[in-house]
Design an enzyme around this catalytic site. Structure first.
Site, PDB file in Angstrom:
ATOM      1  N   LYS A 140       0.852  -1.209   0.000  1.00 23.45           N
ATOM      2  CA  LYS A 140       0.000   0.000   0.000  1.00 23.45           C
ATOM      3  C   LYS A 140       0.880   1.249   0.000  1.00 23.45           C
ATOM      4  CE  LYS A 140      -1.687   1.756   3.921  1.00 23.45           C
ATOM      5  NZ  LYS A 140      -1.438   3.210   4.116  1.00 23.45           N
ATOM      6  N   ASN A 141       1.880   1.295   0.866  1.00 26.53           N
ATOM      7  CA  ASN A 141       2.631   2.547   1.052  1.00 26.53           C
ATOM      8  C   ASN A 141       3.613   2.838  -0.065  1.00 26.53           C
ATOM      9  OD1 ASN A 141       1.098   3.060   3.228  1.00 26.53           O
ATOM     10  ND2 ASN A 141       2.630   2.430   4.742  1.00 26.53           N
ATOM     11  N   CYS A 172      -5.041   8.411   8.784  1.00 23.36           N
ATOM     12  CA  CYS A 172      -5.392   7.939  10.129  1.00 23.36           C
ATOM     13  C   CYS A 172      -5.036   9.013  11.161  1.00 23.36           C
ATOM     14  CB  CYS A 172      -4.612   6.673  10.455  1.00 23.36           C
ATOM     15  SG  CYS A 172      -5.098   5.262   9.452  1.00 23.36           S
ATOM     16  N   ARG A 220       0.482  14.884  12.482  1.00 24.18           N
ATOM     17  CA  ARG A 220       0.956  14.603  11.109  1.00 24.18           C
ATOM     18  C   ARG A 220       1.102  15.861  10.253  1.00 24.18           C
ATOM     19  NH1 ARG A 220      -1.789   9.120   8.991  1.00 24.18           N
ATOM     20  NH2 ARG A 220       0.292   8.821   8.095  1.00 24.18           N
ATOM     21  N   ASP A 250       5.147  20.094   7.393  1.00 25.70           N
ATOM     22  CA  ASP A 250       6.131  21.184   7.336  1.00 25.70           C
ATOM     23  C   ASP A 250       7.424  20.792   6.613  1.00 25.70           C
ATOM     24  OD1 ASP A 250       6.272  19.481   9.697  1.00 25.70           O
ATOM     25  OD2 ASP A 250       7.990  20.694  10.265  1.00 25.70           O
ATOM     26  N   ASP A 298       4.032   0.707  12.188  1.00 21.54           N
ATOM     27  CA  ASP A 298       2.783   0.150  11.632  1.00 21.54           C
ATOM     28  C   ASP A 298       2.482  -1.247  12.152  1.00 21.54           C
ATOM     29  OD1 ASP A 298       3.172   1.630   8.309  1.00 21.54           O
ATOM     30  OD2 ASP A 298       2.614   2.474  10.256  1.00 21.54           O
ATOM     31  N   ARG A 304      -8.930  -0.166   3.746  1.00 17.17           N
ATOM     32  CA  ARG A 304      -8.049   0.754   3.014  1.00 17.17           C
ATOM     33  C   ARG A 304      -6.684   0.122   2.764  1.00 17.17           C
ATOM     34  NH1 ARG A 304      -6.419   5.266   6.260  1.00 17.17           N
ATOM     35  NH2 ARG A 304      -4.873   5.179   4.632  1.00 17.17           N
TER      36      ARG A 304
HETATM   37  C1  EPZ Z   1       4.178   6.925   6.193  1.00 16.15           C
HETATM   38  O1  EPZ Z   1       3.441   7.989   6.773  1.00 16.15           O
HETATM   39  C2  EPZ Z   1       3.197   5.769   6.116  1.00 16.15           C
HETATM   40  N1  EPZ Z   1       2.061   6.155   5.299  1.00 16.15           N
HETATM   41  C3  EPZ Z   1       2.713   5.395   7.522  1.00 16.15           C
HETATM   42  O2  EPZ Z   1       1.893   4.246   7.396  1.00 16.15           O
HETATM   43  C4  EPZ Z   1       3.919   5.040   8.378  1.00 16.15           C
HETATM   44  O3  EPZ Z   1       3.464   4.780   9.690  1.00 16.15           O
HETATM   45  C5  EPZ Z   1       4.895   6.214   8.391  1.00 16.15           C
HETATM   46  O4  EPZ Z   1       5.273   6.543   7.038  1.00 16.15           O
HETATM   47  C6  EPZ Z   1       6.150   5.890   9.170  1.00 16.15           C
HETATM   48  O5  EPZ Z   1       6.767   4.772   8.635  1.00 16.15           O
HETATM   49  C7  EPZ Z   1       2.199   6.151   3.959  1.00 16.15           C
HETATM   50  O6  EPZ Z   1       3.249   5.828   3.430  1.00 16.15           O
HETATM   51  C8  EPZ Z   1       0.996   6.566   3.171  1.00 16.15           C
HETATM   52  P1  EPZ Z   1       6.356  10.218   8.252  1.00 16.15           P
HETATM   53  P2  EPZ Z   1       4.051   9.488   6.763  1.00 16.15           P
HETATM   54  O7  EPZ Z   1       6.341  11.438   7.431  1.00 16.15           O
HETATM   55  O8  EPZ Z   1       4.832   9.690   5.519  1.00 16.15           O
HETATM   56  C9  EPZ Z   1       6.387  13.644  11.517  1.00 16.15           C
HETATM   57  C10 EPZ Z   1      -0.020   2.957   7.643  1.00 16.15           C
HETATM   58  O9  EPZ Z   1      -0.537   2.465   8.653  1.00 16.15           O
HETATM   59  N2  EPZ Z   1       6.404  14.583  10.382  1.00 16.15           N
HETATM   60  O10 EPZ Z   1       7.524   9.281   8.139  1.00 16.15           O
HETATM   61  O11 EPZ Z   1       2.951  10.412   7.077  1.00 16.15           O
HETATM   62  C11 EPZ Z   1       5.087  12.872  11.607  1.00 16.15           C
HETATM   63  O12 EPZ Z   1       4.110  13.614  12.314  1.00 16.15           O
HETATM   64  C12 EPZ Z   1       0.491   4.381   7.697  1.00 16.15           C
HETATM   65  O13 EPZ Z   1       0.157   2.359   6.550  1.00 16.15           O
HETATM   66  C13 EPZ Z   1       6.545  15.933  10.644  1.00 16.15           C
HETATM   67  O14 EPZ Z   1       6.656  16.349  11.795  1.00 16.15           O
HETATM   68  O15 EPZ Z   1       5.044   9.377   8.006  1.00 16.15           O
HETATM   69  C14 EPZ Z   1       5.500  11.626  12.353  1.00 16.15           C
HETATM   70  O16 EPZ Z   1       5.534  11.916  13.738  1.00 16.15           O
HETATM   71  C15 EPZ Z   1       0.236   5.051   9.020  1.00 16.15           C
HETATM   72  N3  EPZ Z   1       6.564  16.799   9.592  1.00 16.15           N
HETATM   73  C16 EPZ Z   1       6.934  11.384  11.863  1.00 16.15           C
HETATM   74  O17 EPZ Z   1       7.369  12.637  11.303  1.00 16.15           O
HETATM   75  C17 EPZ Z   1       6.452  16.370   8.296  1.00 16.15           C
HETATM   76  O18 EPZ Z   1       6.492  17.209   7.378  1.00 16.15           O
HETATM   77  C18 EPZ Z   1       7.054  10.331  10.782  1.00 16.15           C
HETATM   78  O19 EPZ Z   1       6.133  10.657   9.774  1.00 16.15           O
HETATM   79  C19 EPZ Z   1       6.297  14.993   8.056  1.00 16.15           C
HETATM   80  C20 EPZ Z   1       6.285  14.114   9.115  1.00 16.15           C
END
Ligand code: EPZ
Length: 417
Positions: A22-23, A116, A121, A124, A304, A396
């Site tokens: 999916k991701n 989710c 999330r 920035d 995850d 999903r």
């Molecule tokens: C991806 O989310 C995945 N989703 C998530 O899977 C997964 O849990 C996550 O990566 C971590 O591996 C998809 O790929 C669609 P991040 P993403 O940006 O990209 C913070 C599932 O269950 N952050 O790596 O949103 C954020 O808040 C889903 O399949 C900022 O602060 O994750 C989080 O605390 C859930 N600013 C951390 O970084 C930003 O601009 C990691 O988020 C971006 C992120």
């Protein structure tokens, strides 16, 4: 609304084949608009996220031909129009259209993404990356306008090794003038899959899968063919279910190194697991030892999988801990685990689980995608019939969940109420 009913307490035996990730898929579909010709992608999972992204392609007048698990995406006659709030909110990954449209046209207009509710999330880091490439970002409530007269390669350091920001900056940079370096890049396998896809089109990306990714901008991206990697989180979910109810369960079409962290934790607690070249065979057992898992970026223990894994910890002898370091609100499944009979308490970002406890069927809610997966795992173990509501969250991210589990002997039904 859809619900799932599971008659638990049964052993599961047979083979489950893992679908495309999916991701990776949710990034590959937006990335496909970057080609100047057409892109064919196979092994695409038939999940609602895929359908939602195809709806967005349609609003952009992108021509999409879908067969069972493959797609031909032809953006040669597409239009760069605003992606409405309705479509932006459908899923978190809608934000990949920001990087793709910026990379292709120098402009993207859309709204804050969905996804989710496992934390605030923010995006920035994505926006900071776009600005480093020369774009201006205008935010009007939830509406984002990102535009650049000319995108120029830049050195970008990510404060957090964000999966989404790493991919989105890559999408914006592939046609920028000059060289872009992303430092402290995320290393998840899905990022490698997206970089390979772009390179198959003629992009010049090196270092994907390491913390430093280099991108040489190119002018033209040609026709290509690509395959989605197997879903390591779907695989991990079924491997955990095997540790709970397998007799034995074979999980096929797995890249073992992608589930390394999970396998080593299972071996540590005493689970009988056999790892083959592209499969895992797993038998449920007893007297599992307690342990502590601490989520981390790849190749650490994936956030995850902490929710499904917490179900397994309810069956381990003694005190186990789950420390969630990535998202600030990823314990919404815990109250429902308690309703099923688990002994779990949460303080700050740590869940403490005392086991083993007998789980007994009741009604529970899927609060988010992986919490829902945890409820399915718990329901398969619990004596009696468990009813899970809000299962749209689960559908999903898990292709043919009911069919795959029925195929190995689970008594599981999906109903519209
Ligand atoms: C991806 O989310 C995945 N989703 C998530 O899977 C997964 O849990 C996550 O990566 C971590 O591996 C998809 O790929 C669609 P991040 P993403 O940006 O990209 C913070 C599932 O269950 N952050 O790596 O949103 C954020 O808040 C889903 O399949 C900022 O602060 O994750 C989080 O605390 C859930 N600013 C951390 O970084 C930003 O601009 C990691 O988020 C971006 C992120």
């Amino acid at each position: 609304m859809k619900i799932i009913e599971i008659d638990g307490g049964r052993k599961l035996n047979g083979t489950i084949r893992i679908s495309g990730a999916k991701n990776a898929t949710v990034a590959l579909i937006p990335a496909a608009i970057l080609t100047d010709e057409e892109a064919t992608i196979c092994n695409i999972p038939e999940i609602t996220d895929t359908n939602d992204l195809c709806d967005i392609l349609e609003t952009l007048k992108v021509n999409v031909k879908r067969a069972s698990e493959s797609m031909i995406i032809d953006p040669t006659k597409m239009e760069n129009i605003e992606i409405t709030e309705k479509f932006s909110k459908k899923l978190r990954a809608s934000y990949y259209f920001m990087g793709a449209l910026l990379g292709k046209y120098g402009k993207a207009v859309m709204y804050f993404p969905g996804g989710c509710s496992i934390g605030s999330r923010p995006i920035d880091l994505h926006l900071k990356g776009f600005e480093a490439l020369g774009a201006t970002v205008t935010i009007d409530k939830n509406k984002y306008t990102v535009e650049a007269k000319e995108l120029k390669g830049a050195n970008i350091y990510l404060d957090i090794a964000s999966v989404g920001a790493t991919i989105n900056i890559m999408l914006a940079a592939v046609k920028a003038k000059g060289k872009t370096i992303i430092d402290n890049a995320a290393k998840e396998p899905e990022i490698v899959n997206v970089a390979t896809f772009l390179n198959n089109m003629g992009a010049k990306i090196t270092g994907a899968g390491t913390s430093t990714i280099k991108i040489e901008g190119v002018d033209y991206l040609h026709k290509c063919f690509h395959e989605v990697i197997p879903d390591r989180i779907e695989a991990g979910t079924y491997i955990i279910i095997g540790a709970l109810c397998g007799n034995p369960l074979k999980i096929d079409n797995v890249i073992p190194e992608h589930v390394d962290a999970l396998i080593s934790k299972l071996e540590e607690i005493g689970v009988d697991v056999e790892v083959g070249t592209d499969y895992v065979i797993i038998n449920s057992g007893e007297n599992y030892k307690s342990t502590t898992i601490k989520t981390a970026v790849y190749p650490g223990f994936p956030t995850d999988l902490q929710q499904p894994f917490s179900v397994l910890l309810t069956q381990c002898n003694g005190k186990s801990k789950v420390i969630e370091t990535i998202f600030e609100n990823r314990f919404m499944h815990i109250p429902y685990l308690r309703d099923l009979g688990a002994d779990v308490t949460v303080k700050n970002q740590t869940a403490t689980i005392i086991g083993p406890t007998k789980l007994t069927a009741t009604s529970v809610v899927a609060t988010d995608l992986r919490a829902g997966a945890a409820m399915v795992a718990a329901a398969l173990l619990a004596e009696g019939t468990t009813r899970i509501t809000n299962v749209e969250h689960i559908l999903r991210g898990y292709e043919q969940l009911v069919e795959k589990l029925t195929g190995v002997g689970a008594k599981i039904r999906i109903k519209e109420i």
